[in-house]
Scaffold this motif. Sequence first.
Motif, mmCIF file in Angstrom:
data_model
loop_
_atom_site.group_PDB
_atom_site.id
_atom_site.type_symbol
_atom_site.label_atom_id
_atom_site.label_comp_id
_atom_site.label_asym_id
_atom_site.label_seq_id
_atom_site.Cartn_x
_atom_site.Cartn_y
_atom_site.Cartn_z
ATOM 1 N N VAL A 192 0.833 -1.204 0.000
ATOM 2 C CA VAL A 192 0.000 0.000 0.000
ATOM 3 C C VAL A 192 0.868 1.254 0.000
ATOM 4 O O VAL A 192 0.606 2.212 -0.740
ATOM 5 C CB VAL A 192 -0.961 -0.005 1.203
ATOM 6 N N ALA A 193 1.917 1.262 0.823
ATOM 7 C CA ALA A 193 2.791 2.430 0.894
ATOM 8 C C ALA A 193 3.454 2.705 -0.447
ATOM 9 O O ALA A 193 3.515 3.863 -0.903
ATOM 10 C CB ALA A 193 3.851 2.213 1.979
ATOM 11 N N MET A 194 3.960 1.656 -1.106
ATOM 12 C CA MET A 194 4.571 1.832 -2.428
ATOM 13 C C MET A 194 3.557 2.346 -3.439
ATOM 14 O O MET A 194 3.847 3.233 -4.248
ATOM 15 C CB MET A 194 5.153 0.507 -2.913
ATOM 16 N N CYS A 195 2.372 1.770 -3.404
ATOM 17 C CA CYS A 195 1.339 2.157 -4.365
ATOM 18 C C CYS A 195 0.891 3.596 -4.163
ATOM 19 O O CYS A 195 0.757 4.362 -5.123
ATOM 20 C CB CYS A 195 0.154 1.198 -4.256
ATOM 21 N N ARG A 196 0.646 3.976 -2.925
ATOM 22 C CA ARG A 196 0.237 5.351 -2.645
ATOM 23 C C ARG A 196 1.269 6.350 -3.143
ATOM 24 O O ARG A 196 0.930 7.395 -3.723
ATOM 25 C CB ARG A 196 0.045 5.543 -1.138
ATOM 26 N N ALA A 197 2.551 6.034 -2.910
ATOM 27 C CA ALA A 197 3.617 6.963 -3.283
ATOM 28 C C ALA A 197 3.704 7.159 -4.788
ATOM 29 O O ALA A 197 4.283 8.151 -5.246
ATOM 30 C CB ALA A 197 4.953 6.449 -2.745
ATOM 31 N N GLN A 198 3.119 6.224 -5.558
ATOM 32 C CA GLN A 198 3.234 6.292 -7.012
ATOM 33 C C GLN A 198 1.886 6.502 -7.706
ATOM 34 O O GLN A 198 1.745 6.253 -8.897
ATOM 35 C CB GLN A 198 3.914 5.023 -7.528
ATOM 36 N N GLY A 199 0.904 6.950 -6.941
ATOM 37 C CA GLY A 199 -0.350 7.372 -7.545
ATOM 38 C C GLY A 199 -1.362 6.280 -7.800
ATOM 39 O O GLY A 199 -2.367 6.511 -8.481
ATOM 40 N N VAL A 200 -1.138 5.088 -7.250
ATOM 41 C CA VAL A 200 -2.142 4.032 -7.356
ATOM 42 C C VAL A 200 -3.261 4.328 -6.360
ATOM 43 O O VAL A 200 -3.004 4.729 -5.220
ATOM 44 C CB VAL A 200 -1.527 2.646 -7.054
#
Length: 254
Positions: A188-196
Amino acid sequence: MQDNTQTLAWIDENQAFPPVDMAWGARSPAPGLLCAGSTLTTRQLQTAYRHGIFPWFSPGQPVLWWSPDPRMVLTLSALRIGTSLRKTLRQFAKNNRSQIRVDTAFEQVIRACAQSPRAGQHGTWIVPTMVNAYCALHEQGLAHSVETWVDDQLVGGLYCVAIGKAVFGESMFYRQTDASKIALCALVAMCRAQGVTQIDCQQETRHLARFGAAPVARTNFLHALPEQLAREPIKWNFLPLYWSALMNESAGSP
């Protein structure tokens, strides 16, 4: 389909999938079941995910393809992290013996998931045919693992499919308490940081609902999918900065 008398479409490797509105309905013996076949190739997998379809079958069954309605989706702004797990995440992030790794042990992760069937299921749906197909998809850069490591031992993780910024969660496992939850929060953290904005969870479970996942109408899910598929792919790495962003956000706080 709304009754038990409707037949199931059969497709071969070179046939297109039926329209998803042909999937069996709520009154059928298998809601969301769309079609069956004998092959599971990476080409079929890519086509399926682009149309909101995924495979799910047990040993001895043909390859069964599904498109349920409603669809379970985790909207990332709605993520819920309880007080206990938030404390665990902070401790994990500070422990130099603990690591999140990405795509370093994909086959280990999917095989571990196969040994840890979902709650309420007997046996596993991650049969050898599935393992081989998703490992091949991983080699093509479209299936990924997020892994929880402690003392250089793989203690939990998950795998998913990602095309553009459309992310489709598949399965997770743990060998230590909360290890799979840590991997999910890292994803989730990776996705949030990249606009997912969301992660497809496919089918409804109480476990995912506790994290804030909720059912959405299939038409709504499919309406949002093309824009997600067309966006720049995610960069699959993990940095401590992602933890800080996750911990400091008010969204999802208990």
